[in-house]
Motif scaffolding. Structure first.
Motif, mmCIF file in Angstrom:
data_model
loop_
_atom_site.group_PDB
_atom_site.id
_atom_site.type_symbol
_atom_site.label_atom_id
_atom_site.label_comp_id
_atom_site.label_asym_id
_atom_site.label_seq_id
_atom_site.Cartn_x
_atom_site.Cartn_y
_atom_site.Cartn_z
ATOM 1 N N LYS A 1 0.843 -1.193 0.000
ATOM 2 C CA LYS A 1 0.000 0.000 0.000
ATOM 3 C C LYS A 1 0.883 1.250 0.000
ATOM 4 C CE LYS A 1 -3.675 2.476 2.407
ATOM 5 N NZ LYS A 1 -3.379 3.615 1.605
ATOM 6 N N LYS A 2 1.896 1.249 0.845
ATOM 7 C CA LYS A 2 2.806 2.397 0.924
ATOM 8 C C LYS A 2 3.507 2.618 -0.427
ATOM 9 C CE LYS A 2 6.867 4.019 3.443
ATOM 10 N NZ LYS A 2 7.880 3.696 4.450
ATOM 11 N N LYS B 1 2.507 1.696 -3.498
ATOM 12 C CA LYS B 1 1.575 2.189 -4.517
ATOM 13 C C LYS B 1 1.275 3.671 -4.303
ATOM 14 C CE LYS B 1 -0.645 -2.284 -5.225
ATOM 15 N NZ LYS B 1 -1.831 -3.090 -4.938
ATOM 16 N N ASP B 2 1.035 4.048 -3.040
ATOM 17 C CA ASP B 2 0.750 5.452 -2.739
ATOM 18 C C ASP B 2 1.947 6.332 -3.095
ATOM 19 O OD1 ASP B 2 -1.742 4.719 -1.799
ATOM 20 O OD2 ASP B 2 -1.198 4.865 0.323
ATOM 21 N N LEU B 3 3.136 5.890 -2.724
ATOM 22 C CA LEU B 3 4.349 6.661 -3.004
ATOM 23 C C LEU B 3 4.513 6.873 -4.507
ATOM 24 C CD1 LEU B 3 7.743 6.286 -1.325
ATOM 25 C CD2 LEU B 3 7.632 6.075 -3.793
ATOM 26 N N ARG B 4 4.404 5.812 -5.260
ATOM 27 C CA ARG B 4 4.591 5.900 -6.708
ATOM 28 C C ARG B 4 3.489 6.726 -7.367
ATOM 29 N NH1 ARG B 4 4.540 0.334 -9.361
ATOM 30 N NH2 ARG B 4 2.369 0.896 -9.569
ATOM 31 N N ASN B 5 2.251 6.561 -6.905
ATOM 32 C CA ASN B 5 1.138 7.328 -7.463
ATOM 33 C C ASN B 5 1.261 8.821 -7.192
ATOM 34 O OD1 ASN B 5 -0.088 5.040 -8.526
ATOM 35 N ND2 ASN B 5 -1.421 4.750 -6.756
ATOM 36 N N ASN B 6 2.007 9.193 -6.153
ATOM 37 C CA ASN B 6 2.188 10.602 -5.808
ATOM 38 C C ASN B 6 3.318 11.275 -6.582
ATOM 39 O OD1 ASN B 6 0.027 10.905 -4.016
ATOM 40 N ND2 ASN B 6 1.195 9.964 -2.362
ATOM 41 N N SER C 1 1.166 3.941 -12.688
ATOM 42 C CA SER C 1 2.283 4.839 -12.373
ATOM 43 C C SER C 1 3.649 4.144 -12.394
ATOM 44 C CB SER C 1 2.057 5.487 -11.006
ATOM 45 O OG SER C 1 1.956 4.493 -9.995
#
Length: 190
Positions: free
Chosen positions: A10-11, A13-18, A55
């Protein structure tokens, strides 16, 4: 360990999506420049690569150059039971959206890596020992267990390198090299 990996996924995916689109494009181009200047690329007859989704680091700048240099590109086809095979394509027109919404070859003959070939491996995170955290399907680990030849190169954005050692299992296969927009990262010997 499953809970730790799920939290990391989860971390990741969130990091890359940001990472903004323009930044991702620039970083992907920089990774391509580093790769295309490497002796690994020079020696490879075939580059085995994922086709990006969402992403992920964009491999298309690499693949366009591989084709221009007259080398082969092989991309994965996902199958049942965590099985994956690679098929040679000569352009993106030879692909369609397949399983899991992932672009894959429309048809073709399965192709296997030789020792000098390069396999570009995606992940959400890599550590400095070459361990990777993927999406949890186990496709790459299953493939590497069956077909160990080829130089495994993890490619990702610098933000996806973690300083801690990744939680690993016996079935996990590390990459031998890691490449980000900042250049090559030497994988620590275990």
């Amino acid at each position: 360990m499953d809970k730790i990996k799920e939290d990391l996924r989860k971390k990741g995916k969130d990091l890359r999506n940001n990472i903004g689109l323009e930044v991702r494009i620039a970083k992907s181009q920089k990774v391509a420049e580093h790769f295309l200047q490497s002796t690994l690329f020079e020696k490879a007859e075939t580059v085995f690569s994922y086709l990006p989704i969402g992403s992920e680091l964009d491999t298309l700048p690499i693949l366009e150059n591989v084709w221009q240099k007259g080398k082969r590109v092989a991309v994965p086809v996902t199958e049942k039971n965590r099985q994956m095979s690679f098929v040679v394509i000569d352009s993106l027109q030879a692909t369609h959206i397949g399983n899991f919404g992932i672009r894959e070859p429309k048809k073709g003959k399965t192709f296997f890596p030789k020792s000098e070939d390069v396999i570009l491996v995606p992940a959400l995170f890599f550590d400095h020992e070459g361990n990777r955290l993927g999406y949890g399907g186990g496709y790459y680990d299953t493939y590497f267990a069956q077909y160990p030849l080829g130089r495994k190169v993890g490619i990702c954005f610098q933000e996806q390198i973690i300083s801690d050692v990744m939680p690993v299992e016996k079935t996990d296969y590390p990459v031998e090299n890691i490449l980000t927009e900042n250049g090559w990262i030497k994988v620590k010997e275990k």
